[in-house]
Motif scaffolding. Structure first.
Motif, PDB file in Angstrom:
ATOM      1  N   ILE A  10     -12.701   2.458-102.364  1.00 34.13           N
ATOM      2  CA  ILE A  10     -11.315   2.003-102.213  1.00 34.13           C
ATOM      3  C   ILE A  10     -11.159   0.916-101.145  1.00 34.13           C
ATOM      4  CG2 ILE A  10     -10.301   4.107-103.146  1.00 34.13           C
ATOM      5  CD1 ILE A  10      -9.778   5.063-100.279  1.00 34.13           C
ATOM      6  N   HIS A  11     -12.232   0.216-100.834  1.00 37.45           N
ATOM      7  CA  HIS A  11     -12.238  -0.772 -99.750  1.00 37.45           C
ATOM      8  C   HIS A  11     -11.600  -2.111-100.110  1.00 37.45           C
ATOM      9  CE1 HIS A  11     -15.670  -1.514-102.248  1.00 37.45           C
ATOM     10  NE2 HIS A  11     -15.886  -2.675-101.654  1.00 37.45           N
ATOM     11  N   ASN A  12     -11.398  -2.417-101.363  1.00 37.90           N
ATOM     12  CA  ASN A  12     -10.847  -3.715-101.754  1.00 37.90           C
ATOM     13  C   ASN A  12      -9.372  -3.665-102.107  1.00 37.90           C
ATOM     14  OD1 ASN A  12     -13.121  -5.288-101.346  1.00 37.90           O
ATOM     15  ND2 ASN A  12     -13.962  -4.797-103.351  1.00 37.90           N
ATOM     16  N   TYR A  13      -8.701  -2.595-101.720  1.00 40.70           N
ATOM     17  CA  TYR A  13      -7.272  -2.459-101.987  1.00 40.70           C
ATOM     18  C   TYR A  13      -6.496  -2.482-100.676  1.00 40.70           C
ATOM     19  CZ  TYR A  13      -9.110  -0.558-106.385  1.00 40.70           C
ATOM     20  OH  TYR A  13      -9.784  -0.372-107.556  1.00 40.70           O
ATOM     21  N   ASN A  14      -5.211  -2.760-100.775  1.00 40.77           N
ATOM     22  CA  ASN A  14      -4.294  -2.584 -99.656  1.00 40.77           C
ATOM     23  C   ASN A  14      -3.714  -1.183 -99.801  1.00 40.77           C
ATOM     24  OD1 ASN A  14      -4.292  -5.110 -98.166  1.00 40.77           O
ATOM     25  ND2 ASN A  14      -3.551  -5.992-100.085  1.00 40.77           N
ATOM     26  N   LEU A  15      -4.113  -0.321 -98.890  1.00 42.35           N
ATOM     27  CA  LEU A  15      -3.754   1.086 -98.987  1.00 42.35           C
ATOM     28  C   LEU A  15      -2.392   1.349 -98.361  1.00 42.35           C
ATOM     29  CD1 LEU A  15      -7.230   2.567 -98.000  1.00 42.35           C
ATOM     30  CD2 LEU A  15      -6.378   1.928-100.273  1.00 42.35           C
ATOM     31  N   ILE A  43      -4.346  11.175-110.276  1.00 45.77           N
ATOM     32  CA  ILE A  43      -4.686  11.078-108.858  1.00 45.77           C
ATOM     33  C   ILE A  43      -6.155  11.425-108.704  1.00 45.77           C
ATOM     34  CG2 ILE A  43      -4.241  11.985-106.547  1.00 45.77           C
ATOM     35  CD1 ILE A  43      -1.400  12.676-107.481  1.00 45.77           C
ATOM     36  N   GLU A  44      -6.909  10.528-108.069  1.00 44.46           N
ATOM     37  CA  GLU A  44      -8.336  10.747-107.844  1.00 44.46           C
ATOM     38  C   GLU A  44      -8.578  11.201-106.406  1.00 44.46           C
ATOM     39  OE1 GLU A  44     -10.211   7.357-110.805  1.00 44.46           O
ATOM     40  OE2 GLU A  44     -10.114   6.948-108.666  1.00 44.46           O
ATOM     41  N   ILE A  45      -9.446  12.185-106.249  1.00 46.73           N
ATOM     42  CA  ILE A  45      -9.895  12.610-104.924  1.00 46.73           C
ATOM     43  C   ILE A  45     -11.238  11.927-104.693  1.00 46.73           C
ATOM     44  CG2 ILE A  45     -10.469  14.545-103.422  1.00 46.73           C
ATOM     45  CD1 ILE A  45      -7.538  14.573-104.520  1.00 46.73           C
ATOM     46  N   VAL A  46     -11.291  11.094-103.639  1.00 47.28           N
ATOM     47  CA  VAL A  46     -12.506  10.345-103.304  1.00 47.28           C
ATOM     48  C   VAL A  46     -12.864  10.593-101.850  1.00 47.28           C
ATOM     49  CG1 VAL A  46     -11.963   8.559-105.018  1.00 47.28           C
ATOM     50  CG2 VAL A  46     -11.305   8.205-102.624  1.00 47.28           C
ATOM     51  N   TRP A  47     -14.108  10.308-101.482  1.00 39.36           N
ATOM     52  CA  TRP A  47     -14.532  10.478-100.098  1.00 39.36           C
ATOM     53  C   TRP A  47     -15.686   9.545 -99.789  1.00 39.36           C
ATOM     54  CZ3 TRP A  47     -14.806  14.203-103.867  1.00 39.36           C
ATOM     55  CH2 TRP A  47     -16.079  14.535-104.346  1.00 39.36           C
ATOM     56  N   GLY A  48     -15.911   9.349 -98.491  1.00 36.59           N
ATOM     57  CA  GLY A  48     -17.016   8.501 -98.081  1.00 36.59           C
ATOM     58  C   GLY A  48     -17.282   8.605 -96.599  1.00 36.59           C
ATOM     59  N   THR A  49     -18.471   8.174 -96.234  1.00 37.36           N
ATOM     60  CA  THR A  49     -18.864   8.075 -94.831  1.00 37.36           C
ATOM     61  C   THR A  49     -19.368   6.668 -94.592  1.00 37.36           C
ATOM     62  OG1 THR A  49     -21.139   8.782 -95.240  1.00 37.36           O
ATOM     63  CG2 THR A  49     -19.526  10.517 -94.748  1.00 37.36           C
ATOM     64  N   GLY A  50     -19.349   6.249 -93.339  1.00 36.40           N
ATOM     65  CA  GLY A  50     -19.821   4.905 -93.031  1.00 36.40           C
ATOM     66  C   GLY A  50     -20.275   4.761 -91.599  1.00 36.40           C
ATOM     67  N   GLU A  51     -21.127   3.784 -91.408  1.00 36.25           N
ATOM     68  CA  GLU A  51     -21.616   3.391 -90.081  1.00 36.25           C
ATOM     69  C   GLU A  51     -21.358   1.899 -89.900  1.00 36.25           C
ATOM     70  OE1 GLU A  51     -23.197   4.728 -87.309  1.00 36.25           O
ATOM     71  OE2 GLU A  51     -22.704   6.695 -88.123  1.00 36.25           O
ATOM     72  N   GLY A  52     -21.113   1.493 -88.670  1.00 37.41           N
ATOM     73  CA  GLY A  52     -20.899   0.084 -88.371  1.00 37.41           C
ATOM     74  C   GLY A  52     -21.115  -0.164 -86.891  1.00 37.41           C
ATOM     75  N   GLN A  53     -20.840  -1.389 -86.478  1.00 38.65           N
ATOM     76  CA  GLN A  53     -20.953  -1.737 -85.064  1.00 38.65           C
ATOM     77  C   GLN A  53     -19.691  -1.366 -84.284  1.00 38.65           C
ATOM     78  OE1 GLN A  53     -23.873  -2.810 -83.610  1.00 38.65           O
ATOM     79  NE2 GLN A  53     -24.567  -2.229 -85.665  1.00 38.65           N
ATOM     80  N   THR A  54     -18.581  -1.173 -85.005  1.00 33.75           N
ATOM     81  CA  THR A  54     -17.316  -0.755 -84.402  1.00 33.75           C
ATOM     82  C   THR A  54     -16.733   0.364 -85.267  1.00 33.75           C
ATOM     83  OG1 THR A  54     -15.950  -2.271 -85.699  1.00 33.75           O
ATOM     84  CG2 THR A  54     -16.869  -3.126 -83.614  1.00 33.75           C
ATOM     85  N   GLU A  55     -15.745   1.085 -84.741  1.00 35.24           N
ATOM     86  CA  GLU A  55     -15.103   2.122 -85.555  1.00 35.24           C
ATOM     87  C   GLU A  55     -14.412   1.526 -86.778  1.00 35.24           C
ATOM     88  OE1 GLU A  55     -12.983   5.608 -84.018  1.00 35.24           O
ATOM     89  OE2 GLU A  55     -13.635   4.962 -82.014  1.00 35.24           O
ATOM     90  N   LEU A  56     -13.832   0.329 -86.613  1.00 38.37           N
ATOM     91  CA  LEU A  56     -13.149  -0.296 -87.743  1.00 38.37           C
ATOM     92  C   LEU A  56     -14.135  -0.695 -88.840  1.00 38.37           C
ATOM     93  CD1 LEU A  56     -10.472  -1.127 -88.942  1.00 38.37           C
ATOM     94  CD2 LEU A  56     -10.671  -3.312 -87.739  1.00 38.37           C
ATOM     95  N   SER A  57     -15.294  -1.227 -88.452  1.00 40.22           N
ATOM     96  CA  SER A  57     -16.283  -1.578 -89.485  1.00 40.22           C
ATOM     97  C   SER A  57     -16.861  -0.321 -90.129  1.00 40.22           C
ATOM     98  CB  SER A  57     -17.389  -2.480 -88.922  1.00 40.22           C
ATOM     99  OG  SER A  57     -18.139  -1.831 -87.925  1.00 40.22           O
ATOM    100  N   ALA A  58     -16.995   0.763 -89.368  1.00 39.07           N
ATOM    101  CA  ALA A  58     -17.450   2.035 -89.948  1.00 39.07           C
ATOM    102  C   ALA A  58     -16.408   2.568 -90.918  1.00 39.07           C
ATOM    103  CB  ALA A  58     -17.722   3.048 -88.836  1.00 39.07           C
ATOM    104  N   PHE A  59     -15.130   2.436 -90.559  1.00 40.37           N
ATOM    105  CA  PHE A  59     -14.041   2.863 -91.441  1.00 40.37           C
ATOM    106  C   PHE A  59     -14.087   2.075 -92.752  1.00 40.37           C
ATOM    107  CE2 PHE A  59      -9.485   2.307 -92.685  1.00 40.37           C
ATOM    108  CZ  PHE A  59      -9.235   3.617 -93.071  1.00 40.37           C
ATOM    109  N   ASP A  60     -14.299   0.761 -92.662  1.00 43.26           N
ATOM    110  CA  ASP A  60     -14.404  -0.069 -93.867  1.00 43.26           C
ATOM    111  C   ASP A  60     -15.584   0.383 -94.732  1.00 43.26           C
ATOM    112  OD1 ASP A  60     -13.530  -2.311 -95.509  1.00 43.26           O
ATOM    113  OD2 ASP A  60     -15.326  -3.350 -94.813  1.00 43.26           O
ATOM    114  N   GLN A  61     -16.683   0.741 -94.108  1.00 42.44           N
ATOM    115  CA  GLN A  61     -17.844   1.237 -94.849  1.00 42.44           C
ATOM    116  C   GLN A  61     -17.541   2.586 -95.519  1.00 42.44           C
ATOM    117  OE1 GLN A  61     -20.859  -0.192 -95.629  1.00 42.44           O
ATOM    118  NE2 GLN A  61     -19.842  -2.007 -94.806  1.00 42.44           N
ATOM    119  N   ALA A  62     -16.797   3.434 -94.832  1.00 36.41           N
ATOM    120  CA  ALA A  62     -16.416   4.721 -95.429  1.00 36.41           C
ATOM    121  C   ALA A  62     -15.498   4.505 -96.629  1.00 36.41           C
ATOM    122  CB  ALA A  62     -15.746   5.618 -94.384  1.00 36.41           C
ATOM    123  N   LEU A  63     -14.552   3.564 -96.503  1.00 31.19           N
ATOM    124  CA  LEU A  63     -13.709   3.210 -97.652  1.00 31.19           C
ATOM    125  C   LEU A  63     -14.559   2.670 -98.794  1.00 31.19           C
ATOM    126  CD1 LEU A  63     -10.692   1.451 -95.880  1.00 31.19           C
ATOM    127  CD2 LEU A  63     -10.744   3.766 -96.828  1.00 31.19           C
TER     128      LEU A  63
END
Length: 153
Positions: free
Chosen positions: A29-34, A4-24
């Motif tokens: 972990i952005h290219n997986y189905n979580l 099990i890996e512990i990972v983290w990230g932050t992100g900025e975008g034009q919407t909360e969803l795009s910021a969430f994708d940037q944080a992933l």
């Protein structure tokens, strides 16, 4: 043994969803189905604090996560997400937290773990509680994630 890996990230975008994708993306972990799991750590799991997952699995693969997340559109606001864990001979538990203050999030995580440990009072607990808490100051739309990531065998 499950890794099990512990990972983290932050992100900025034009919407909360795009910021969430940037944080992933920041956490790798952005290219997986979580697939979100409850917070039980399997017996004999190997936890590794890596920061960013190295994209070693197929795009679109189903990947199990315990995910702490936070997002905001309020410029200048600090957002916090964190994950804590404790282990025992029998397994372990994770606890997620989020908010706007690191200290409060850490307290919430610790209280949650202590409660989960008391629910499993017959387990042989290691006294150590580990946490990873990440902050982000929002510019436009911001997000922060901390996740335990694994692919069940």
């Amino acid at each position: 043994m499950s890794e099990i890996e512990i990972v983290w990230g932050t992100g900025e975008g034009q919407t909360e969803l795009s910021a969430f994708d940037q944080a992933l993306h920041s956490g790798g972990i952005h290219n997986y189905n979580l697939v979100t799991l409850s917070s039980v750590i399997p017996k004999d799991a190997d936890l590794q604090i890596v920061g960013t997952h190295q994209q070693e699995w197929d795009v679109g693969e189903l990947v199990a996560v315990i995910l702490a997340e936070n997002g905001s559109l309020a410029q200048g606001e600090t957002i916090v997400a964190g994950l804590g864990w404790a282990e025992a001979e029998e397994g372990g538990i994770f606890f997620e937290g989020s908010g706007e203050n690191r200290k409060n999030v850490e307290k919430r995580i610790t209280r949650g773990i202590e409660t989960a440990k008391s629910t499993r009072d017959s387990w042989n607990w290691d006294e150590t509680i580990q946490t990873k808490v990440v902050e982000h100051t929002v510019e436009t739309a911001g997000a922060v994630i901390v996740s335990a990531v694994h692919r069940p065998v």
